[in-house]
Design a protein around this motif. Structure first.
Motif, mmCIF file in Angstrom:
data_model
loop_
_atom_site.group_PDB
_atom_site.id
_atom_site.type_symbol
_atom_site.label_atom_id
_atom_site.label_comp_id
_atom_site.label_asym_id
_atom_site.label_seq_id
_atom_site.Cartn_x
_atom_site.Cartn_y
_atom_site.Cartn_z
ATOM 1 N N ASP A 5 0.836 -1.210 0.000
ATOM 2 C CA ASP A 5 0.000 0.000 0.000
ATOM 3 C C ASP A 5 0.869 1.259 0.000
ATOM 4 O O ASP A 5 0.569 2.228 -0.693
ATOM 5 C CB ASP A 5 -0.920 0.020 1.229
ATOM 6 C CG ASP A 5 -1.895 -1.142 1.239
ATOM 7 O OD1 ASP A 5 -2.252 -1.641 0.153
ATOM 8 O OD2 ASP A 5 -2.290 -1.555 2.342
ATOM 9 N N VAL A 6 1.941 1.221 0.787
ATOM 10 C CA VAL A 6 2.864 2.357 0.847
ATOM 11 C C VAL A 6 3.464 2.602 -0.530
ATOM 12 O O VAL A 6 3.453 3.718 -1.056
ATOM 13 C CB VAL A 6 3.989 2.104 1.885
ATOM 14 C CG1 VAL A 6 5.074 3.165 1.793
ATOM 15 C CG2 VAL A 6 3.412 2.033 3.294
ATOM 16 N N GLN A 7 3.987 1.542 -1.138
ATOM 17 C CA GLN A 7 4.659 1.676 -2.431
ATOM 18 C C GLN A 7 3.675 2.112 -3.517
ATOM 19 O O GLN A 7 3.992 2.979 -4.335
ATOM 20 C CB GLN A 7 5.348 0.370 -2.815
ATOM 21 C CG GLN A 7 6.262 0.509 -3.999
ATOM 22 C CD GLN A 7 7.153 -0.716 -4.185
ATOM 23 O OE1 GLN A 7 6.923 -1.772 -3.608
ATOM 24 N NE2 GLN A 7 8.180 -0.557 -5.007
ATOM 25 N N ASP A 8 2.486 1.553 -3.511
ATOM 26 C CA ASP A 8 1.483 1.937 -4.516
ATOM 27 C C ASP A 8 1.091 3.406 -4.379
ATOM 28 O O ASP A 8 0.956 4.114 -5.380
ATOM 29 C CB ASP A 8 0.235 1.058 -4.399
ATOM 30 C CG ASP A 8 0.457 -0.360 -4.875
ATOM 31 O OD1 ASP A 8 1.490 -0.644 -5.527
ATOM 32 O OD2 ASP A 8 -0.407 -1.218 -4.570
ATOM 33 N N TRP A 9 0.907 3.876 -3.148
ATOM 34 C CA TRP A 9 0.546 5.272 -2.929
ATOM 35 C C TRP A 9 1.657 6.198 -3.399
ATOM 36 O O TRP A 9 1.405 7.187 -4.086
ATOM 37 C CB TRP A 9 0.235 5.518 -1.440
ATOM 38 C CG TRP A 9 -0.320 6.887 -1.206
ATOM 39 C CD1 TRP A 9 -1.641 7.241 -1.189
ATOM 40 C CD2 TRP A 9 0.419 8.100 -0.976
ATOM 41 N NE1 TRP A 9 -1.760 8.595 -0.954
ATOM 42 C CE2 TRP A 9 -0.509 9.149 -0.818
ATOM 43 C CE3 TRP A 9 1.773 8.405 -0.889
ATOM 44 C CZ2 TRP A 9 -0.127 10.467 -0.581
ATOM 45 C CZ3 TRP A 9 2.159 9.720 -0.655
ATOM 46 C CH2 TRP A 9 1.213 10.726 -0.501
ATOM 47 N N GLU A 10 2.892 5.871 -3.027
ATOM 48 C CA GLU A 10 4.034 6.693 -3.443
ATOM 49 C C GLU A 10 4.120 6.742 -4.971
ATOM 50 O O GLU A 10 4.332 7.809 -5.559
ATOM 51 C CB GLU A 10 5.346 6.149 -2.871
ATOM 52 C CG GLU A 10 5.440 6.176 -1.368
ATOM 53 C CD GLU A 10 5.517 7.554 -0.761
ATOM 54 O OE1 GLU A 10 5.822 8.530 -1.467
ATOM 55 O OE2 GLU A 10 5.256 7.668 0.456
ATOM 56 N N LYS A 11 3.947 5.603 -5.598
ATOM 57 C CA LYS A 11 4.031 5.538 -7.064
ATOM 58 C C LYS A 11 2.975 6.437 -7.704
ATOM 59 O O LYS A 11 3.289 7.213 -8.608
ATOM 60 C CB LYS A 11 3.856 4.092 -7.527
ATOM 61 C CG LYS A 11 4.005 3.901 -9.012
ATOM 62 C CD LYS A 11 3.878 2.437 -9.385
ATOM 63 C CE LYS A 11 3.907 2.251 -10.865
ATOM 64 N NZ LYS A 11 3.767 0.851 -11.270
ATOM 65 N N ARG A 12 1.735 6.364 -7.241
ATOM 66 C CA ARG A 12 0.665 7.216 -7.789
ATOM 67 C C ARG A 12 0.968 8.692 -7.554
ATOM 68 O O ARG A 12 0.787 9.518 -8.456
ATOM 69 C CB ARG A 12 -0.688 6.842 -7.160
ATOM 70 C CG ARG A 12 -1.266 5.546 -7.653
ATOM 71 C CD ARG A 12 -2.717 5.345 -7.205
ATOM 72 N NE ARG A 12 -2.933 5.538 -5.783
ATOM 73 C CZ ARG A 12 -2.816 4.584 -4.855
ATOM 74 N NH1 ARG A 12 -2.477 3.359 -5.208
ATOM 75 N NH2 ARG A 12 -3.055 4.860 -3.573
ATOM 76 N N PHE A 13 1.443 9.018 -6.362
ATOM 77 C CA PHE A 13 1.750 10.398 -6.019
ATOM 78 C C PHE A 13 2.853 10.946 -6.923
ATOM 79 O O PHE A 13 2.737 12.038 -7.476
ATOM 80 C CB PHE A 13 2.167 10.482 -4.538
ATOM 81 C CG PHE A 13 2.338 11.876 -4.040
ATOM 82 C CD1 PHE A 13 1.255 12.596 -3.556
ATOM 83 C CD2 PHE A 13 3.585 12.484 -4.033
ATOM 84 C CE1 PHE A 13 1.402 13.885 -3.074
ATOM 85 C CE2 PHE A 13 3.746 13.779 -3.556
ATOM 86 C CZ PHE A 13 2.650 14.481 -3.080
ATOM 87 N N TYR A 14 3.916 10.167 -7.097
ATOM 88 C CA TYR A 14 5.042 10.602 -7.931
ATOM 89 C C TYR A 14 4.648 10.665 -9.400
ATOM 90 O O TYR A 14 5.065 11.571 -10.122
ATOM 91 C CB TYR A 14 6.237 9.665 -7.733
ATOM 92 C CG TYR A 14 7.080 9.988 -6.523
ATOM 93 C CD1 TYR A 14 8.441 10.238 -6.650
ATOM 94 C CD2 TYR A 14 6.538 10.026 -5.245
ATOM 95 C CE1 TYR A 14 9.230 10.525 -5.555
ATOM 96 C CE2 TYR A 14 7.318 10.308 -4.141
ATOM 97 C CZ TYR A 14 8.660 10.559 -4.290
ATOM 98 O OH TYR A 14 9.435 10.846 -3.205
ATOM 99 N N GLU A 15 3.865 9.706 -9.875
ATOM 100 C CA GLU A 15 3.426 9.710 -11.270
ATOM 101 C C GLU A 15 2.577 10.938 -11.572
ATOM 102 O O GLU A 15 2.721 11.562 -12.627
ATOM 103 C CB GLU A 15 2.640 8.435 -11.577
ATOM 104 C CG GLU A 15 3.524 7.221 -11.752
ATOM 105 C CD GLU A 15 2.741 5.922 -11.913
ATOM 106 O OE1 GLU A 15 1.536 5.875 -11.549
ATOM 107 O OE2 GLU A 15 3.352 4.942 -12.379
#
Length: 108
Positions: A5-15
């Motif tokens: 969940d952490v990694q997915d959220w970070e990825k969406r935020f950065y994208e």
């Protein structure tokens, strides 16, 4: 909260901001910058800072700042792992396996 969940959220935020498109060697530079900020936050927590141009922080503010900086490091690690097709779960598993093998440990 799970690492995925952490990694997915970070990825969406950065994208969303176009930050994910930066190459890994630039991401490592950002990671090093954030590690320096963690160092500064730890110093503030342990021995304080005596700079006349800075306002003195409360213990709560010092702790919050350290949490923010550790979060920035985690964020950069999550994105860097993703750039190489790794999950944080995989990174943790490989890390633990290395330590257990090195120190002949079995910890559950």
């Amino acid at each position: 909260m799970y690492l995925k969940d952490v990694q997915d959220w970070e990825k969406r935020f950065y994208e969303k901001r176009g930050w994910k498109d930066l190459p890994p060697y630039i991401r490592v530079g950002f990671l090093m910058e954030e590690i320096g900020e963690v160092s500064r936050a730890v110093r503030a927590s342990e021995i304080g800072r005596d700079h006349p141009d800075e306002e003195k922080m409360t213990k709560k503010e010092v702790r919050e700042n350290l949490a923010e900086e550790l979060g920035d490091v985690l964020s950069n690690v999550a994105i860097l792992a993703d750039l190489y097709g790794m999950t944080l779960e995989e990174v943790v598993q490989v890390h633990r396996k290395k330590l257990m093998k090195r120190y002949h440990e079995t910890i559950n």
